[in-house]
Design an enzyme around this catalytic site. Sequence first.
Site, PDB file in Angstrom:
ATOM      1  N   THR A  13      31.437  38.636  48.452  1.00 28.27           N
ATOM      2  CA  THR A  13      30.552  37.208  47.978  1.00 28.27           C
ATOM      3  C   THR A  13      31.026  36.182  49.211  1.00 28.27           C
ATOM      4  O   THR A  13      30.335  35.564  49.822  1.00 28.27           O
ATOM      5  CB  THR A  13      31.226  36.486  46.662  1.00 28.27           C
ATOM      6  OG1 THR A  13      30.887  37.425  45.604  1.00 28.27           O
ATOM      7  CG2 THR A  13      30.609  35.343  46.334  1.00 28.27           C
ATOM      8  N   VAL A  14      32.519  36.029  49.611  1.00 27.81           N
ATOM      9  CA  VAL A  14      32.667  35.150  50.514  1.00 27.81           C
ATOM     10  C   VAL A  14      32.451  35.661  51.826  1.00 27.81           C
ATOM     11  O   VAL A  14      32.261  34.827  52.634  1.00 27.81           O
ATOM     12  CB  VAL A  14      34.303  34.691  50.106  1.00 27.81           C
ATOM     13  CG1 VAL A  14      34.823  33.711  51.254  1.00 27.81           C
ATOM     14  CG2 VAL A  14      34.661  34.034  48.793  1.00 27.81           C
ATOM     15  N   ARG A  49      26.554  48.955  52.186  1.00 31.50           N
ATOM     16  CA  ARG A  49      26.398  47.582  51.719  1.00 31.50           C
ATOM     17  C   ARG A  49      26.756  46.611  53.044  1.00 31.50           C
ATOM     18  O   ARG A  49      26.155  45.626  53.360  1.00 31.50           O
ATOM     19  CB  ARG A  49      27.073  47.341  50.552  1.00 31.50           C
ATOM     20  CG  ARG A  49      26.649  46.014  49.850  1.00 31.50           C
ATOM     21  CD  ARG A  49      27.483  45.763  48.383  1.00 31.50           C
ATOM     22  NE  ARG A  49      27.819  44.586  48.260  1.00 31.50           N
ATOM     23  CZ  ARG A  49      28.488  43.811  48.994  1.00 31.50           C
ATOM     24  NH1 ARG A  49      29.094  44.173  49.717  1.00 31.50           N
ATOM     25  NH2 ARG A  49      28.403  42.419  48.581  1.00 31.50           N
ATOM     26  N   VAL A 132      42.568  27.103  48.005  1.00 28.02           N
ATOM     27  CA  VAL A 132      42.836  26.310  47.229  1.00 28.02           C
ATOM     28  C   VAL A 132      41.412  25.470  46.844  1.00 28.02           C
ATOM     29  O   VAL A 132      41.008  24.808  48.001  1.00 28.02           O
ATOM     30  CB  VAL A 132      43.988  25.313  47.389  1.00 28.02           C
ATOM     31  CG1 VAL A 132      44.146  24.058  46.107  1.00 28.02           C
ATOM     32  CG2 VAL A 132      45.354  26.230  47.680  1.00 28.02           C
ATOM     33  N   GLY A 134      38.164  26.124  46.779  1.00 24.32           N
ATOM     34  CA  GLY A 134      37.075  26.621  47.613  1.00 24.32           C
ATOM     35  C   GLY A 134      36.740  25.597  48.800  1.00 24.32           C
ATOM     36  O   GLY A 134      37.574  25.547  49.720  1.00 24.32           O
ATOM     37  N   GLY A 187      29.390  34.316  38.239  1.00 25.12           N
ATOM     38  CA  GLY A 187      30.341  34.549  39.359  1.00 25.12           C
ATOM     39  C   GLY A 187      31.590  33.711  39.588  1.00 25.12           C
ATOM     40  O   GLY A 187      32.133  33.709  40.648  1.00 25.12           O
ATOM     41  N   LYS A 205      47.336  28.056  42.871  1.00 25.40           N
ATOM     42  CA  LYS A 205      46.731  26.819  43.783  1.00 25.40           C
ATOM     43  C   LYS A 205      47.846  25.772  43.745  1.00 25.40           C
ATOM     44  O   LYS A 205      47.969  25.240  44.818  1.00 25.40           O
ATOM     45  CB  LYS A 205      45.301  26.604  43.330  1.00 25.40           C
ATOM     46  CG  LYS A 205      44.334  27.750  43.573  1.00 25.40           C
ATOM     47  CD  LYS A 205      43.100  27.476  42.810  1.00 25.40           C
ATOM     48  CE  LYS A 205      41.990  28.616  42.817  1.00 25.40           C
ATOM     49  NZ  LYS A 205      40.873  28.393  42.081  1.00 25.40           N
ATOM     50  N   GLY A 302      32.484  30.095  45.020  1.00 27.73           N
ATOM     51  CA  GLY A 302      31.214  30.389  45.546  1.00 27.73           C
ATOM     52  C   GLY A 302      31.166  30.915  46.963  1.00 27.73           C
ATOM     53  O   GLY A 302      31.997  30.444  47.758  1.00 27.73           O
TER      54      GLY A 302
HETATM   55  N1  HSE Z   1      38.107  32.171  39.781  1.00 27.37           N
HETATM   56  C1  HSE Z   1      38.173  30.966  40.518  1.00 27.37           C
HETATM   57  C2  HSE Z   1      37.680  29.712  39.710  1.00 27.37           C
HETATM   58  C3  HSE Z   1      37.552  31.028  41.887  1.00 27.37           C
HETATM   59  O1  HSE Z   1      37.176  29.748  38.597  1.00 27.37           O
HETATM   60  O2  HSE Z   1      37.950  28.798  40.301  1.00 27.37           O
HETATM   61  C4  HSE Z   1      37.985  30.296  42.734  1.00 27.37           C
HETATM   62  O3  HSE Z   1      39.236  30.329  43.219  1.00 27.37           O
END
Ligand code: HSE
Length: 436
Positions: A13-14, A49, A132, A134, A187, A205, A302
């Site tokens: 994803t990232v 992929r 941390v 996102g 997700g 985090k 995300g």
């Molecule tokens: N699983 C994490 C969340 C994803 O729900 O924030 C980002 O670290």
Amino acid sequence: MKPIQVGLLGIGTVGSGTFEVLRRNQEEIKRRTGRGIEVTMVADLDVARAQSIVGMHAQVVNDARQVIANPEIDIVIELIGGYGIAKQLVLEAIAAGKHVVTANKALLAVHGTEIFAAAHAKGVMVAFEAAVAGGIPIIKALREGLTANRIQWVAGIINGTTNFILSEMRDKGLAFADVLKQAQALGYAEADPTFDIEGVDAAHKATIMSAIAFGVPVQFDKAYVEGITRLEAQDIKYAEQLGYRIKLLGISKRTAAGIELRVHPCLVPTKRLIANVEGAMNAVMVQADAVGTTLYYGKGAGSEPTASAVIADLVDIARLHTADPHHRVPHLAFQPDAMSTLAILAMDQVVTSYYLRLRVADEAGVLAKVTGILATAGISIDAVLQREAGEGENQTDLIILTHDCQEAKMNQALAEMQQLSTVLAPITRIRKEELN
Ligand code: HSE
């Protein structure tokens, strides 16, 4: 100038977001960096992929070590996750003289000391903005933007999955398990959602933020971790009636006795901005002596929000990689030889306030006995709410909010209250932070 060359380990994803944003915004990014940034090599076990994502723009291999061994690659992005192979590959990349960008909070929270020491010795950078919250540039803010300050505390909603679950439970009265399934489908949740709901992801985090805020080593093993699995809908409702929302907070505070590092559900006054952060959004509040309180809000997970953080790190490295390593921003904000030895406090040494819910017999003297125990323990009461017993009911809920006290004192008082014959069920205790 020749573009800086990047090798990507893991294109999920990232990784695919990073590839896409770098491609889409390449001109804008080049104007900022002064040179191009190109992902020229990708390693992923699913080669077909990966190839379909990168097309002809990068060489795809199924062996990450081929990327690390390529002398043309300047920066390795690790997006594999976990502590296993990811740790080995990061250490190998460092040993090969590559700069590393990673979103791997678990790896840094647990093995950060070893990884940063290896990077320091080799003169390479390990950048981790994406680890941390996102897309929120909280690492940059703590490490650089607030560098003039003595930071007092950091408190954040740093797990989107649990915030989404708590929001949906409060708004729609949905059950915990149903909302968790939705979070997985959307997700947000980790591959193993236990890490989310038991508070482990938030603790990873919080551990990283604590290290940067106070200049202490990453010490995940000392963090107090409590998730949301035991929260009940009725506590969310009672909290609301008392003017609070329940959030899973990652908190780190500097106190005279040491550093608090804890993750647990927490009542937060509804009037605070952070209490109104809903859904999968993240927010971090920082209290610092010069600037006062600042709040950072945005998407904590995300594809493209996290890619935004990964690419910001790539740009930083592209700008700084020719600089003398001693003149770069230290990994944990403080110079490695100036780290603090301030201890992380055990949870029973933490000072906070509490929400208590007691299922009690609806009879004379119950309140007096309970408040008597609190008074003897020196715990001051802030508010009391007693639900009116229903027609024919002989028991009811007693809700008590306390002022600050040491957790050890509260544990003792709880044990005594639990012994009362008029207390009919295990007492619910949720911590409370005023954040003012
Ligand atoms: N699983 C994490 C969340 C994803 O729900 O924030 C980002 O670290």
